[in-house]
Design a protein around this motif. Structure first.
Motif, PDB file in Angstrom:
ATOM      1  N   THR A  86       0.126  -4.567  44.853  1.00 51.87           N
ATOM      2  CA  THR A  86      -1.193  -4.078  45.229  1.00 51.87           C
ATOM      3  C   THR A  86      -2.229  -5.191  45.101  1.00 51.87           C
ATOM      4  O   THR A  86      -3.081  -5.362  45.979  1.00 51.87           O
ATOM      5  CB  THR A  86      -1.595  -2.875  44.341  1.00 51.87           C
ATOM      6  OG1 THR A  86      -0.576  -1.881  44.442  1.00 51.87           O
ATOM      7  CG2 THR A  86      -2.914  -2.290  44.765  1.00 51.87           C
ATOM      8  N   THR A  87      -2.134  -5.962  44.018  1.00 53.63           N
ATOM      9  CA  THR A  87      -3.057  -7.080  43.807  1.00 53.63           C
ATOM     10  C   THR A  87      -2.890  -8.116  44.906  1.00 53.63           C
ATOM     11  O   THR A  87      -3.872  -8.606  45.468  1.00 53.63           O
ATOM     12  CB  THR A  87      -2.820  -7.718  42.420  1.00 53.63           C
ATOM     13  OG1 THR A  87      -2.991  -6.716  41.434  1.00 53.63           O
ATOM     14  CG2 THR A  87      -3.769  -8.864  42.173  1.00 53.63           C
ATOM     15  N   LEU A  88      -1.653  -8.453  45.244  1.00 53.34           N
ATOM     16  CA  LEU A  88      -1.381  -9.424  46.304  1.00 53.34           C
ATOM     17  C   LEU A  88      -1.910  -8.930  47.650  1.00 53.34           C
ATOM     18  O   LEU A  88      -2.556  -9.682  48.392  1.00 53.34           O
ATOM     19  CB  LEU A  88       0.124  -9.714  46.396  1.00 53.34           C
ATOM     20  CG  LEU A  88       0.544 -10.688  47.491  1.00 53.34           C
ATOM     21  CD1 LEU A  88      -0.048 -12.069  47.236  1.00 53.34           C
ATOM     22  CD2 LEU A  88       2.059 -10.754  47.567  1.00 53.34           C
ATOM     23  N   THR A  90      -4.307  -6.802  48.174  1.00 52.81           N
ATOM     24  CA  THR A  90      -5.767  -6.822  48.117  1.00 52.81           C
ATOM     25  C   THR A  90      -6.298  -8.231  48.350  1.00 52.81           C
ATOM     26  O   THR A  90      -7.255  -8.428  49.102  1.00 52.81           O
ATOM     27  CB  THR A  90      -6.265  -6.276  46.761  1.00 52.81           C
ATOM     28  OG1 THR A  90      -5.746  -4.953  46.587  1.00 52.81           O
ATOM     29  CG2 THR A  90      -7.775  -6.242  46.702  1.00 52.81           C
ATOM     30  N   GLU A  91      -5.655  -9.220  47.729  1.00 50.57           N
ATOM     31  CA  GLU A  91      -6.076 -10.614  47.919  1.00 50.57           C
ATOM     32  C   GLU A  91      -5.892 -11.051  49.368  1.00 50.57           C
ATOM     33  O   GLU A  91      -6.759 -11.724  49.935  1.00 50.57           O
ATOM     34  CB  GLU A  91      -5.270 -11.537  46.995  1.00 50.57           C
ATOM     35  CG  GLU A  91      -5.623 -11.404  45.532  1.00 50.57           C
ATOM     36  CD  GLU A  91      -4.637 -12.133  44.618  1.00 50.57           C
ATOM     37  OE1 GLU A  91      -3.695 -12.800  45.117  1.00 50.57           O
ATOM     38  OE2 GLU A  91      -4.801 -12.012  43.392  1.00 50.57           O
ATOM     39  N   GLN A  92      -4.770 -10.682  49.959  1.00 49.03           N
ATOM     40  CA  GLN A  92      -4.508 -11.069  51.343  1.00 49.03           C
ATOM     41  C   GLN A  92      -5.487 -10.399  52.306  1.00 49.03           C
ATOM     42  O   GLN A  92      -5.934 -11.007  53.270  1.00 49.03           O
ATOM     43  CB  GLN A  92      -3.064 -10.730  51.743  1.00 49.03           C
ATOM     44  CG  GLN A  92      -2.038 -11.640  51.123  1.00 49.03           C
ATOM     45  CD  GLN A  92      -2.280 -13.098  51.504  1.00 49.03           C
ATOM     46  OE1 GLN A  92      -2.487 -13.444  52.653  1.00 49.03           O
ATOM     47  NE2 GLN A  92      -2.277 -13.962  50.497  1.00 49.03           N
ATOM     48  N   PHE A  93      -5.825  -9.143  52.031  1.00 49.54           N
ATOM     49  CA  PHE A  93      -6.780  -8.464  52.900  1.00 49.54           C
ATOM     50  C   PHE A  93      -8.165  -9.069  52.742  1.00 49.54           C
ATOM     51  O   PHE A  93      -8.911  -9.185  53.703  1.00 49.54           O
ATOM     52  CB  PHE A  93      -6.803  -6.958  52.621  1.00 49.54           C
ATOM     53  CG  PHE A  93      -7.206  -6.146  53.822  1.00 49.54           C
ATOM     54  CD1 PHE A  93      -6.268  -5.776  54.773  1.00 49.54           C
ATOM     55  CD2 PHE A  93      -8.514  -5.754  54.015  1.00 49.54           C
ATOM     56  CE1 PHE A  93      -6.625  -5.040  55.887  1.00 49.54           C
ATOM     57  CE2 PHE A  93      -8.895  -5.021  55.123  1.00 49.54           C
ATOM     58  CZ  PHE A  93      -7.949  -4.654  56.064  1.00 49.54           C
ATOM     59  N   ALA A  94      -8.503  -9.477  51.527  1.00 42.52           N
ATOM     60  CA  ALA A  94      -9.798 -10.138  51.302  1.00 42.52           C
ATOM     61  C   ALA A  94      -9.842 -11.461  52.056  1.00 42.52           C
ATOM     62  O   ALA A  94     -10.873 -11.835  52.616  1.00 42.52           O
ATOM     63  CB  ALA A  94     -10.034 -10.364  49.815  1.00 42.52           C
ATOM     64  N   LYS A  95      -8.727 -12.160  52.082  1.00 42.58           N
ATOM     65  CA  LYS A  95      -8.655 -13.473  52.736  1.00 42.58           C
ATOM     66  C   LYS A  95      -8.591 -13.357  54.264  1.00 42.58           C
ATOM     67  O   LYS A  95      -9.245 -14.115  54.981  1.00 42.58           O
ATOM     68  CB  LYS A  95      -7.413 -14.209  52.221  1.00 42.58           C
ATOM     69  CG  LYS A  95      -7.230 -15.591  52.764  1.00 42.58           C
ATOM     70  CD  LYS A  95      -5.998 -16.232  52.156  1.00 42.58           C
ATOM     71  CE  LYS A  95      -5.717 -17.576  52.750  1.00 42.58           C
ATOM     72  NZ  LYS A  95      -4.484 -18.157  52.228  1.00 42.58           N
TER      73      LYS A  95
END
Length: 188
Positions: A86-88, A90-95
């Motif tokens: 989930t953290t990964l 979220t980071e990818q969607f932010a990027k």
């Protein structure tokens, strides 16, 4: 079943198109694209009006998809996936969320996927709306413009060149996106 649902929406004409485009932003399995084409084929002179209605409804429905993702999607995601995934995600969607929403709003991928995921992954609602306006505008007004200028012959153009056109415009949007990101980094 999908055909029956489409026929039900078609029965209500322009309001049916509005409803279908609105629901497509957060729940409906049927994209309004097909109804817009069918209505534009029947009345090419109103094609730009249909594009405006579908575009407006789609944009109005986007915040609902976002909020559903935020309220319901996050808890569900936490139950289904490990925290590290989930953290990964979220980071990818932010990027890469800007490009995902922009390209996704234009492509045949159901728009609700991007509105709901934006809420799930804490993507900016302002950015979602900005890129949805660009992508959805391109999609609906491209069809409306084709029918406005070419009338019923636009259907032939769409049948023969739709996939190539969508891929071409998607590629142009992606290239423009990369150039914009590079320039933005250069001036930051």
């Amino acid at each position: 079943m999908l055909e029956q649902i489409t026929q039900l929406f078609m029965h209500y004409g322009i309001w049916g198109l509005f409803g279908m485009a609105f629901l497509d932003s957060f729940i409906s399995p049927i994209p309004p694209f097909f109804m817009q084409i069918a209505m534009s084929l029947l009345d090419p002179a109103s094609a730009l009006r249909y594009a405006t209605v579908a575009f407006t409804a789609s944009i109005l429905g986007a915040p609902i998809g976002y909020m559903l993702g935020k309220w319901l999607g996050k808890p569900l995601l936490r139950k289904l996936l490990p925290d590290k995934w989930t953290t990964l995600a979220t980071e990818q969607f932010a990027k890469n969320g800007d490009a995902a929403v922009l390209i996704g709003a234009f492509t045949p991928i159901p728009f609700k996927v991007f509105t709901v995921l934006s809420g799930v992954f804490n993507y900016s609602l302002t950015k979602l709306m900005f890129f949805a306006i660009i992508g959805r505008g391109l999609k609906f007004f491209l069809i409306g413009t084709l029918f406005h200028f070419y009338g019923k012959h636009a259907k032939i153009l769409l049948d023969e060149y739709l996939e190539v056109t969508i891929l071409g415009i998607g590629a142009l949007v992606a290239i423009a996106w990369v150039i914009w990101k590079k320039r933005r980094k250069r001036y930051s």
